[in-house]
Every structure is written in C-alpha cells, then in structure tokens.
Design an enzyme around this catalytic site. Structure first.
Site, PDB file in Angstrom:
ATOM      1  N   SER A  21       0.935  -1.257   0.094  1.00 28.75           N
ATOM      2  CA  SER A  21      -0.004  -0.084   0.023  1.00 28.75           C
ATOM      3  C   SER A  21       0.841   1.419   0.061  1.00 28.75           C
ATOM      4  CB  SER A  21      -0.973  -0.086   1.301  1.00 28.75           C
ATOM      5  OG  SER A  21      -1.996   0.995   0.937  1.00 28.75           O
ATOM      6  N   ASN A  22       0.243   2.287   0.330  1.00 21.41           N
ATOM      7  CA  ASN A  22       1.316   3.759   0.515  1.00 21.41           C
ATOM      8  C   ASN A  22       0.755   4.410   1.573  1.00 21.41           C
ATOM      9  OD1 ASN A  22      -0.934   5.656  -0.524  1.00 21.41           O
ATOM     10  ND2 ASN A  22      -0.843   4.269  -2.235  1.00 21.41           N
ATOM     11  N   ALA A  23       1.418   5.603   1.881  1.00 21.43           N
ATOM     12  CA  ALA A  23       0.880   6.279   3.176  1.00 21.43           C
ATOM     13  C   ALA A  23      -0.078   7.374   2.916  1.00 21.43           C
ATOM     14  CB  ALA A  23       2.181   7.195   3.638  1.00 21.43           C
ATOM     15  N   SER A  24      -0.996   7.233   1.747  1.00 17.57           N
ATOM     16  CA  SER A  24      -1.770   8.342   1.541  1.00 17.57           C
ATOM     17  C   SER A  24      -2.827   8.246   2.853  1.00 17.57           C
ATOM     18  CB  SER A  24      -2.775   7.772   0.276  1.00 17.57           C
ATOM     19  OG  SER A  24      -3.933   8.733   0.381  1.00 17.57           O
ATOM     20  N   ALA A  88      -4.506   7.620  -4.093  1.00 16.87           N
ATOM     21  CA  ALA A  88      -3.361   7.138  -4.121  1.00 16.87           C
ATOM     22  C   ALA A  88      -3.285   5.531  -4.624  1.00 16.87           C
ATOM     23  CB  ALA A  88      -2.259   7.319  -3.242  1.00 16.87           C
TER      24      ALA A  88
END
Ligand code: CTP
Length: 208
Positions: A21-24, A88
């Site tokens: 995943s990502n830090a959005s 994101a």
C-alpha cells in the site's frame, strides 16, 4: 450536481494478513468532498482505508483493492456529472494472493507483481460530456511533462500536480495544469483551504 471523488490508498494483498500500500491519508479527497458539499452539491466518496471521518452528508463507498475501486467507480460514474481522482492507487498487485499467512522458509522469496487497472484512464474512456480532474504525484524535474502526459493518457480536463510531500500531510502545494500544458492556477496551504480553492476553480472553469 453529483461529483465522484476517489480518495485514500488502495491495498494489494500478498496473503490474508499482508498487503502492499502507501501512506496516503485520504485528507485531500475528503477535504474536496467537504468543499463540494459546502457548495451545495452531492459528494460521492469512493475511499480506500483511511482514519478519517467522512464529511457529513457525503455518500461513502469504502473499497480496499484497486479492482474494487475500479468496479465501484465504473458503476457510480454513470450517474455523476464529473469526477476528481485523488486516490493513491497501487499500480501493481502480487500475481497470487496466498491463502492464510505465508510462513518463513529460510530462503528468499520472489514476489511477482502484475499491473492493476488504471481507474481514471477507464473513466476517461467513458466520460462523454462529463468532466474529469486527475492528480499527478511527481517527484522529479520532469514533473510538468509527466503531469501533462497523464492528463492526455487519462483524457482529463485538468490535472493537479503535487509532490510526494503531500502524502500523509495536512498541507499541500498544487498547480492546476490544463490540456495544453499551461499552469492555470496554483494554491498552497492547509488541504482544507486548497480543496476549496480547487473546487472554486473547477466550478468556474469546467462545470457547464
Ligand atoms: N490513478 C488511477 N488508477 C491507477 C493509477 C492512478 O485512477 N491505477 C489515478 C490517480 O488517482 C491520479 C492519477 O491517476 O488521479 C495519476 O496517478 P499517479 O499515481 O500520479 O500516476 P500513475 O497513473 O500511477 O502513473 P506513474 O506510475 O507513471 O506515476
């Protein structure tokens, strides 16, 4: 008007407990939903997993994976007047999702990733009379060129250029780029304020 807004990250599972995943944080999309509602319109918020409370009055559709985001957006876009894509999105997913929890084997593990759907590009293919605004997260000196390429590829009416510092932050610095590559507006500050400025620009320039 009824506006579709994508927000937050997507998750792509390796097994039943681990994901890419990502830090959005989802803050930009949620702030835009709030600005849309404050202007008297309907906000249809398709959101990946975030820690935020959705703005009061928004229609929320929670999703987790890019495939879910894709399906839900394709369905909901039919009844919307325009869309703003702040999500994101994970561009890759593991080819296979292992059932249960992968255990250590003592040797290295190779992970094969395959591309996910481009949600915004697919909305661009079916947009007809509706308008589309994308976000481009760019980290290098070719930011404007890359953003314009994304605008064209995804058939957007405008693209919002921002930088990786926006991810997870309460503030943002954006440039709005039009289909000929010109920067037509720039805003910076708290994401809540930037969202209002962006919505004002969209309502004047794109809403017919
Ligand atoms: N987007 C999308 N589906 C994807 C990837 C991106 O809908 N699979 C949307 C994002 O929500 C954003 C825009 O497309 O509005 C641009 O996203 P960005 O991550 O900046 O670019 P990518 O299309 O992923 O291109 P690249 O990997 O080359 O940066």
């Amino acid at each position: 008007m009824r506006i579709l807004i994508t927000a937050g990250p997507t998750r792509e599972y390796l097994d039943d407990v681990r994901y890419l995943s990502n830090a959005s944080s989802g803050r930009m999309g949620y702030a835009i939903a709030e600005a849309v509602l404050a202007a008297g319109h309907q906000a249809v918020l398709v959101s990946g997993p975030v820690m935020l409370t959705p703005p009061h009055g928004s229609e929320v559709h929670p999703v987790e994976t890019t495939a879910e985001l894709h399906d839900v957006c394709n369905r909901l876009f039919q009844d919307c007047d325009g869309a703003i894509a702040t999500a994101a999105v994970c561009d890759y997913r593991p080819r296979a999702r292992f059932p249960g929890k992968l255990a250590k084997t003592g040797v290295s593990l190779e992970l094969e990733l395959v591309e996910t759907a481009d949600v915004l590009a697919d909305l661009g293919l079916q947009k007809g009379h509706r308008w589309l605004v994308g976000f481009a997260l760019e980290s290098d000196e070719f930011a404007h060129v890359n953003a314009l390429r994304k605008l064209k590829h995804k058939n957007c009416d405008a693209i919002v250029l921002n930088r990786p510092t926006a991810i997870g932050s309460t503030t943002n610095q954006i440039e709005i780029i039009n289909p000929v590559g010109a920067t037509v507006a720039s805003f910076s500050g708290a994401k809540t304020d930037v969202a209002h400025e962006l919505w004002n620009w969209i309502s004047v320039q794109l809403v017919k």
